[in-house]
Enzyme design. Structure first.
Site, PDB file in Angstrom:
ATOM      1  N   GLU A 490      34.371 -33.237 -49.061  1.00 42.82           N
ATOM      2  CA  GLU A 490      34.385 -34.573 -49.636  1.00 42.82           C
ATOM      3  C   GLU A 490      35.806 -35.101 -49.676  1.00 42.82           C
ATOM      4  O   GLU A 490      36.750 -34.330 -49.884  1.00 42.82           O
ATOM      5  CB  GLU A 490      33.800 -34.554 -51.057  1.00 42.82           C
ATOM      6  CG  GLU A 490      32.342 -34.112 -51.098  1.00 42.82           C
ATOM      7  CD  GLU A 490      31.766 -34.080 -52.514  1.00 42.82           C
ATOM      8  OE1 GLU A 490      32.530 -34.367 -53.472  1.00 42.82           O
ATOM      9  OE2 GLU A 490      30.570 -33.790 -52.661  1.00 42.82           O
ATOM     10  N   HIS A 513      28.942 -38.691 -54.405  1.00 40.10           N
ATOM     11  CA  HIS A 513      29.020 -37.753 -55.534  1.00 40.10           C
ATOM     12  C   HIS A 513      29.061 -38.502 -56.870  1.00 40.10           C
ATOM     13  O   HIS A 513      29.943 -38.295 -57.699  1.00 40.10           O
ATOM     14  CB  HIS A 513      30.254 -36.853 -55.408  1.00 40.10           C
ATOM     15  CG  HIS A 513      30.114 -35.555 -56.147  1.00 40.10           C
ATOM     16  ND1 HIS A 513      30.676 -34.386 -55.715  1.00 40.10           N
ATOM     17  CD2 HIS A 513      29.469 -35.231 -57.310  1.00 40.10           C
ATOM     18  CE1 HIS A 513      30.406 -33.409 -56.562  1.00 40.10           C
ATOM     19  NE2 HIS A 513      29.674 -33.900 -57.541  1.00 40.10           N
TER      20      HIS A 513
END
Length: 630
Positions: A490, A513
């Site tokens: 990420e 997220h």
């Protein structure tokens, strides 16, 4: 301590959090149409005088004229000031009482409201030096005693000259008039008190800063009510942690640094060296190497559910507690899962994209209700269990699988194996933790076991899913749609590009997220985690720590608390008690909790003890960390 040390303490914005005349104006000008304008002028005159920028005597006369105060306003002011005593002054009442012969309140304020406040803290009325009001026959405050040296410019200097104290003099105050005592050579040290207000001109002149009364006492090796000044406890918060957490730590008196993004391992190694408390979310990794640089670190707080980004064993070995927020964002994640289940079932995401492109695709093809569908929940923890309740309320048939025996809620049905669940359900949602053994737990074999046309959601951890296998099954149509909130890699910040093979696939919802990223969840987390940390720092409680033996302690009363963290090997407790016996220490209470790696011993002892016991406790074999609370 000898009687040749004297402590001069200011009142306004030092002993109390506020300027008393400003507060008097708030009372006396109630109902006055020009109240706000008058109060602003009073505050301006106060600040100017405290910064040494104007004549104190002239400013005092102007302020009293603006206040329009009466004698009957004073009881209300005194009652208000009782609740405005500075926190660090309040908790050190014992020192003020014990050393009352050597403590002088020297203020340009007024005895009428100062004496009732400070004498409650053991300070002698005869040691209060301040101005006095003049009243007219109707009781209106019309001026002050102009014969009092404290009403004059340089009044504090004149008073100290009259007192002619024969010994070392220490001055604590927030104003320029307090600094002038030292400047005139009448004090050994001046401490700029900044707990309530920081005046730049005063700080620039001061050789010593006291962010709290605790710090003043600590620097001068005087008895204090707490073990260590809280302003010396440094907190580093990363990844845009909610401002409420910053507020709570600052209110406790800690020094807080908050940064918007995550830090790399190298950056964190550099930043962590003087940090006592570290707060992170999911992107910052607390590795063994980072901990080797963390010589002062006491606790790590994960402002989220997962802790796989933290080396829990390395923290344990270093005596560092780890806390997280296991419940605070549960509802937010569950609501996102419910919303995405509906969106995927109706193929809403793709239809919305077409509408933005100007395409009108009105069709029921591939669009289904969720009622009567079978939902499979993998991981029946806090999130999975609450999701099952909401899904069932919507008419879904719920199945779950967990490696740990869990009590099912409502009519949820337990599956004995993951394979059994996958064969039964129309949609699968993952809510497992991030432990290393869960890496790629869901891959080609698991997708193959699912029904053709099933839906798939992952709102747990990115590394638990084999992304290539998911992409392959989406492209083949075996999986009709997916919602993914977490990814193996990420971006560290919002400025980095998100790269994934999942981009641009049909009926795939990708979110950055944000499962727990709601205002409510972030406020809940920002309230929960700091309170767990502060409870540990202040009392030794490790309740709800994810790596330490959990122990909930009674309140510490009239005692000292010895906190000893050690490797869990035989004989340590016996050695601790031998040290206490050798030093003739009376034990009031003792608590022990261990896990497979460390032991945690808390011993409450009488206030009177030989300081040698502290050194001896640190020398006990297998000690990891030791500290004392009082």
């Amino acid at each position: 301590m000898s009687k040749d040390k004297y402590f001069i303490i200011d009142f306004d914005s030092t002993f109390t959090q506020v300027e008393a005349l400003d507060e008097l104006g708030d009372i006396s000008l109630q109902g006055d149409p020009n109240k706000e304008q008058a109060l602003q002028q009073v505050k301006k005159l106060t600040d100017s005088a405290m910064a040494g920028e104007s004549s104190f005597s002239e400013g005092l006369a102007q302020r009293l004229r603006l206040l329009k105060a009466h004698q009957h306003h004073l009881p209300q002011l005194i009652s208000h000031l009782h609740n405005k005593v500075s926190e660090s002054i309040r908790r050190n009442k014992e020192f003020l009482t014990e050393f009352s012969d050597q403590i002088f309140i020297v203020s340009s304020g007024f005895k009428e409201f100062i004496t009732p406040i400070v004498t409650e803290y053991g300070i002698k009325a005869e040691n209060v030096y301040a101005n006095t009001f003049r009243f007219d026959e109707q009781g209106n405050i019309v001026g002050f005693d102009e014969e009092n040296v404290l009403s004059l410019d340089k009044g504090k200097i004149k008073l100290l000259e009259q007192l002619a104290l024969s010994g070392d003099v220490y001055v604590l105050g927030d104003g320029y008039t307090d600094y002038e005592i030292k400047e005139a050579g009448l004090a050994n040290k001046f401490y700029a008190f900044t707990e309530n207000i920081a005046r730049e001109k005063v700080i620039a002149k001061a050789e010593h800063i006291a962010p709290s009364f605790d710090e003043f006492l600590y620097q001068n090796k005087l008895p204090m009510s707490i073990s260590y000044p809280k302003n010396r406890i440094s907190v580093l918060l990363l990844e845009n942690i909610h401002p409420k957490a910053v507020e709570l730590f600052q209110r406790e008196g800690y020094q807080v640094t908050a940064l918007p993004g995550a830090l790399s391992e190298d950056e964190l190694c550099e930043q962590i060296q003087k940090v006592s408390i570290l707060g992170i979310r999911s992107k910052t990794h607390v590795t063994r190497r980072v901990l080797e640089h963390a010589t002062r670190l006491m606790s790590v707080s994960a402002f989220c559910i997962g802790t796989n980004q933290i080396d829990l064993n390395a923290c344990l070995e270093a005596g560092i507690t780890v806390f997280n927020a296991p419940y605070s964002n549960t509802r937010s994640v569950v609501e996102l899962a419910i919303g995405e289940i509906i969106m995927l079932s109706r193929n809403i995401f793709d239809k919305s994209i077409k509408m933005h492109q100007g395409k009108w695709d009105k069709s029921a093809t591939g669009s289904y209700e969720v009622r009567d569908k079978k939902l499979g929940i993998v991981g029946y923890g806090n999130i999975g269990a609450q999701l099952s309740v909401l899904a069932e309320a919507m008419g879904m048939e719920v199945y779950y699988y967990d490696v740990v025996e869990k009590l099912q809620l409502g009519n949820a049905r337990k599956c004995d194996t993951l394979h059994e669940l996958l064969e039964k359900v129309d949609m699968v949602t993952l809510h497992v933790d991030g432990r290393p053994e869960n890496k790629n737990m869901f891959g080609a074999e698991q997708f193959a076991a699912m029904k053709p046309g099933a839906l798939f959601l992952n709102l747990s951890r990115g590394h638990v899913v084999d992304i290539e296998a998911l992409v392959e099954n989406l492209k083949s149509g075996k999986i009709r749609g997916a919602a993914v909130d977490v990814f193996p890699q990420e971006p560290a910040t919002n400025k980095e590009e998100f790269v994934s093979e999942l981009r641009n696939l049909p009926n795939v919802i990708l979110t950055p997220h944000i499962g727990g990223s709601t205002s409510e969840a972030q406020v809940n987390i920002a309230n929960f985690v700091p309170n767990r940390i502060m409870d540990y720092i202040n009392s030794g409680n490790t309740y709800q720590s994810v790596n330490f033996p959990n122990i909930q302690l009674p309140e510490l009363k009239n005692a000292h608390r010895l906190i000893h963290i050690h490797a869990n090997v035989p004989g340590v407790l016996a050695n601790i008690n031998q040290v206490l016996a050798n030093n003739h220490v009376n034990i009031l209470g003792q608590y022990l909790k261990t896990n497979e790696r460390v032991g945690y011993v808390i011993t409450d002892i009488d206030k009177a003890y030989d300081k040698q016991v502290i050194n001896d406790m640190r020398q006990v074999a297998h000690t990891i960390k030791f500290r004392i609370l009082y």
